[in-house]
Each structure stands twice: as C-alpha cells, then as structure tokens.
Design a protein around this motif. Structure first.
Motif, PDB file in Angstrom:
ATOM      1  N   ARG A   1      42.475  21.030  33.654  1.00 14.11           N
ATOM      2  CA  ARG A   1      43.148  19.624  32.994  1.00 14.11           C
ATOM      3  C   ARG A   1      42.250  18.335  33.360  1.00 14.11           C
ATOM      4  NH1 ARG A   1      46.672  20.501  29.055  1.00 14.11           N
ATOM      5  NH2 ARG A   1      47.521  18.347  29.628  1.00 14.11           N
ATOM      6  N   ALA A   2      42.151  17.590  32.264  1.00  5.69           N
ATOM      7  CA  ALA A   2      41.376  16.195  32.601  1.00  5.69           C
ATOM      8  C   ALA A   2      42.062  15.127  31.907  1.00  5.69           C
ATOM      9  CB  ALA A   2      40.195  16.387  31.952  1.00  5.69           C
ATOM     10  N   GLU A   3      41.744  14.057  32.362  1.00  4.68           N
ATOM     11  CA  GLU A   3      42.103  12.742  31.387  1.00  4.68           C
ATOM     12  C   GLU A   3      41.950  12.786  30.035  1.00  4.68           C
ATOM     13  OE1 GLU A   3      44.138  10.081  32.691  1.00  4.68           O
ATOM     14  OE2 GLU A   3      44.156  11.207  34.550  1.00  4.68           O
ATOM     15  N   PRO A   4      42.705  12.432  29.138  1.00  3.31           N
ATOM     16  CA  PRO A   4      42.651  12.694  27.771  1.00  3.31           C
ATOM     17  C   PRO A   4      41.333  11.822  27.269  1.00  3.31           C
ATOM     18  CG  PRO A   4      45.123  12.080  28.131  1.00  3.31           C
ATOM     19  CD  PRO A   4      44.166  11.986  29.501  1.00  3.31           C
ATOM     20  N   GLN A   5      40.508  12.235  26.639  1.00  2.49           N
ATOM     21  CA  GLN A   5      39.362  11.489  25.978  1.00  2.49           C
ATOM     22  C   GLN A   5      39.229  11.647  24.429  1.00  2.49           C
ATOM     23  OE1 GLN A   5      35.996  13.291  27.889  1.00  2.49           O
ATOM     24  NE2 GLN A   5      36.375  12.354  29.731  1.00  2.49           N
ATOM     25  N   THR A   6      38.912  10.811  24.028  1.00  3.29           N
ATOM     26  CA  THR A   6      38.706  10.841  22.502  1.00  3.29           C
ATOM     27  C   THR A   6      37.261  10.555  22.146  1.00  3.29           C
ATOM     28  OG1 THR A   6      41.005   9.752  22.001  1.00  3.29           O
ATOM     29  CG2 THR A   6      39.160   9.358  20.202  1.00  3.29           C
ATOM     30  N   TYR A   7      36.844  11.696  21.282  1.00  2.00           N
ATOM     31  CA  TYR A   7      35.428  11.405  20.973  1.00  2.00           C
ATOM     32  C   TYR A   7      35.289  11.537  19.337  1.00  2.00           C
ATOM     33  CZ  TYR A   7      35.997  16.576  20.582  1.00  2.00           C
ATOM     34  OH  TYR A   7      36.411  17.755  20.357  1.00  2.00           O
ATOM     35  N   THR A   8      34.367  11.056  18.700  1.00  3.08           N
ATOM     36  CA  THR A   8      34.256  10.934  17.365  1.00  3.08           C
ATOM     37  C   THR A   8      33.902  12.213  16.765  1.00  3.08           C
ATOM     38  OG1 THR A   8      33.129   8.694  17.702  1.00  3.08           O
ATOM     39  CG2 THR A   8      32.902   9.746  15.439  1.00  3.08           C
ATOM     40  N   ALA A   9      34.511  12.627  15.668  1.00  6.93           N
ATOM     41  CA  ALA A   9      34.280  13.773  14.914  1.00  6.93           C
ATOM     42  C   ALA A   9      33.314  13.624  13.973  1.00  6.93           C
ATOM     43  CB  ALA A   9      35.590  14.443  14.351  1.00  6.93           C
ATOM     44  N   ARG A  10      33.104  14.458  13.161  1.00  5.99           N
ATOM     45  CA  ARG A  10      32.032  14.663  12.145  1.00  5.99           C
ATOM     46  C   ARG A  10      32.350  13.176  11.010  1.00  5.99           C
ATOM     47  NH1 ARG A  10      31.188  19.044   7.482  1.00  5.99           N
ATOM     48  NH2 ARG A  10      33.518  18.914   7.192  1.00  5.99           N
ATOM     49  N   ARG A  11      31.337  12.452  11.184  1.00 10.05           N
ATOM     50  CA  ARG A  11      31.360  11.066  10.607  1.00 10.05           C
ATOM     51  C   ARG A  11      31.141  11.395   9.033  1.00 10.05           C
ATOM     52  NH1 ARG A  11      30.120   5.641  13.941  1.00 10.05           N
ATOM     53  NH2 ARG A  11      31.886   5.913  15.158  1.00 10.05           N
ATOM     54  N   LEU A  12      31.573  10.833   8.221  1.00 10.92           N
ATOM     55  CA  LEU A  12      31.066  11.166   6.672  1.00 10.92           C
ATOM     56  C   LEU A  12      30.443  10.170   5.799  1.00 10.92           C
ATOM     57  CD1 LEU A  12      34.717  12.456   5.336  1.00 10.92           C
ATOM     58  CD2 LEU A  12      32.956  13.666   6.697  1.00 10.92           C
ATOM     59  N   VAL A  13      30.320   8.844   6.547  1.00 12.30           N
ATOM     60  CA  VAL A  13      29.516   7.977   5.925  1.00 12.30           C
ATOM     61  C   VAL A  13      28.667   6.956   6.914  1.00 12.30           C
ATOM     62  CG1 VAL A  13      31.504   6.516   5.733  1.00 12.30           C
ATOM     63  CG2 VAL A  13      29.777   6.227   3.947  1.00 12.30           C
ATOM     64  N   GLY A  14      27.512   6.477   6.206  1.00 10.86           N
ATOM     65  CA  GLY A  14      26.877   5.617   7.200  1.00 10.86           C
ATOM     66  C   GLY A  14      26.397   4.575   6.070  1.00 10.86           C
ATOM     67  N   TRP A  15      25.452   3.394   6.743  1.00 10.87           N
ATOM     68  CA  TRP A  15      25.020   2.463   5.732  1.00 10.87           C
ATOM     69  C   TRP A  15      23.594   2.215   6.115  1.00 10.87           C
ATOM     70  CZ3 TRP A  15      22.911  -2.167   6.285  1.00 10.87           C
ATOM     71  CH2 TRP A  15      22.929  -3.155   5.002  1.00 10.87           C
ATOM     72  N   SER A  16      22.874   1.802   5.139  1.00 13.04           N
ATOM     73  CA  SER A  16      21.555   1.567   5.474  1.00 13.04           C
ATOM     74  C   SER A  16      20.753   0.782   4.039  1.00 13.04           C
ATOM     75  CB  SER A  16      20.532   2.794   5.541  1.00 13.04           C
ATOM     76  OG  SER A  16      19.099   2.526   5.761  1.00 13.04           O
ATOM     77  N   GLN A  17      19.679   0.027   4.448  1.00 11.22           N
ATOM     78  CA  GLN A  17      19.220  -0.726   3.232  1.00 11.22           C
ATOM     79  C   GLN A  17      17.873   0.179   2.832  1.00 11.22           C
ATOM     80  OE1 GLN A  17      18.632  -4.711   4.098  1.00 11.22           O
ATOM     81  NE2 GLN A  17      17.697  -5.242   1.945  1.00 11.22           N
ATOM     82  N   VAL A  18      17.833   0.752   1.620  1.00  3.66           N
ATOM     83  CA  VAL A  18      16.857   1.734   1.506  1.00  3.66           C
ATOM     84  C   VAL A  18      15.843   1.060  -0.010  1.00  3.66           C
ATOM     85  CG1 VAL A  18      18.453   3.501   2.033  1.00  3.66           C
ATOM     86  CG2 VAL A  18      18.231   2.818  -0.461  1.00  3.66           C
ATOM     87  N   TRP A  19      14.791   1.693  -0.123  1.00  5.11           N
ATOM     88  CA  TRP A  19      13.838   1.518  -1.203  1.00  5.11           C
ATOM     89  C   TRP A  19      14.213   2.741  -2.198  1.00  5.11           C
ATOM     90  CZ3 TRP A  19      11.965  -3.074  -0.960  1.00  5.11           C
ATOM     91  CH2 TRP A  19      11.231  -3.445   0.124  1.00  5.11           C
ATOM     92  N   ALA A  20      14.669   2.223  -3.414  1.00  7.77           N
ATOM     93  CA  ALA A  20      14.954   3.319  -4.286  1.00  7.77           C
ATOM     94  C   ALA A  20      14.775   2.895  -5.713  1.00  7.77           C
ATOM     95  CB  ALA A  20      16.590   3.687  -4.263  1.00  7.77           C
TER      96      ALA A  20
END
Length: 228
Positions: A51-70
C-alpha cells in the motif's frame, strides 16, 4: 528518429489554449490519467504489492502540438512533415501550426505508449488534410481493432485524425487508402461501421479495386486435333 520522444515533446506543448481549441472542435477528452494506491517492493527476488499514497500519472496521451514544415496543397494524406525546430524549410513547404497524433502501440499493463512508429500532423482549420512524419503508417487505431476482434465488437471507422480524437481513440482512421488492404487490416472483425456514407463507399471501392487482377488474362488459342 526517436518518434516516441518527439511525440512526448509535442504532447508537453499542449496548453490550456490548445485544449480550448480542441474542445471547440468536439474533442472533449484530451488526456486520461490512472490513479493508483498500490506500490511495489522487491522481496526475495520477487515483486510484492504494498500500500502506498495514491499517485496519479499520465496515461497514453492522444495529441500533441508542433509547428511543422508541410506542403499546404492537397487533401487527405499530403506528404511528409518536419518539425520547424528540427529542420530548415524545404522547397514547396510552409510553416503550419499542427496538432500531432501518434501512431503506435500501447503497453497493455500501463496503457502508456510502448512504441510509436509514425506521427500524423493536421491543422484544425483543415482537418481533411494531414501529413506523416516517417510515412510508415497506413491507419490509426490498430490496438483498437485488435480489441474489437477479441471482444467481437463492431469497428467504428472515421474519416480524419480529428474524428479519431473526437472518439477518444476508440475508432480506426485510414491515413493512406492507396497502400492499405482493408481485407487484411480488418481481418477477424465481425463488422465495420463507417461513420459516414462517403467513407463506406470509399471502403467498398478500395476492396473492389484490390479484388481485380492487375493484369490482362489472355484467351488460350484453341488447337485442332489432327486425325489420321
């Protein structure tokens, strides 16, 4: 090219402003989180829960952001992209502010990304156009399709990466119709449910195209039997 690290960097750029943009586009859930109160310790060469103190961690993120050349021209898959921060501008490209969606597989124990083999970029103003980073991906949602095969549930097929985000990742989206074989991609599925009639027609047309022989079959010439 470490795409898992590249996506992690893009994901860390998501701010409240980006979230507001996504919410206005119908993406109601950007990230998920697991909460656990179980820790682990090594006892006699074996891991035991503690048993430990409850911890929240980020699960699988679905999106990010970037400035790109396209390449700004086209619809659907419109070529490759390069992050502005990593490369000089290539001829025929423009700077695009893009949301980034990973294409990969998740760790079944943690739900976090275990492998990312491509990234898909799109601009929220033109969601019907997108670009790939490595060019390896044919579709998003292979994990989801595998789950549907296991449970017997119908596969929901959506048209764009934005629609995939709107479904919180519980859908499949074909990124490159010219390379995918739906007969293999959906093998074992009980049913595929396209989200729109046009998408259903595209799926049927691709299957018909693959069923046709890519060559002409000639007619064998009849031979006469010689009689003595």
């Amino acid at each position: 090219m470490n795409l898992l690290h590249e996506f992690a960097t893009a994901s860390a750029r998501i701010t409240t402003r980006h979230r507001d943009f996504l919410v206005s586009a119908g993406v109601l859930q950007v990230d998920a989180a697991h909460t656990s109160s179980i820790g682990w310790r090594l006892v006699g060469g074996h891991l035991e829960p503690v048993r430990a103190e409850p911890q929240t961690y980020t699960a699988r993120r679905l999106v990010g952001w970037s400035q790109v050349w396209a390449d700004p021209a086209g619809a659907g898959l419109s070529g490759a992209f390069e992050p502005v921060s990593d490369a000089p501008q290539s001829p025929g490209t423009e700077s695009v502010k893009a949301f980034i969606v990973p294409v990969g597989s998740a760790d079944p124990d943690t739900g976090m990304w275990a492998e990312v083999w491509d990234l898909c970029a799109f601009n929220l103003a033109r969601p019907g156009q997108w670009w790939l980073r490595s060019g390896l991906a044919e579709m998003i949602g292979e994990d989801y399709i595998a789950d549907c095969v296991e449970t017997g549930a119908a596969v929901r097929l959506v048209a764009t990466p934005l629609d995939w985000l709107r479904a919180a990742g519980r859908a499949a989206c074909v990124l490159d119709w010219s390379r995918i074989d739906p007969r293999a991609a959906f093998a074992g599925c009980s049913r595929v449910e396209p989200a729109a009639p046009d998408l259903g027609r595209t799926l049927k047309a691709r299957i018909r195209q693959l069923a046709r022989a890519p060559f002409v079959i000639g007619e064998a010439a009849a031979t006469e039997t010689a009689h003595a």
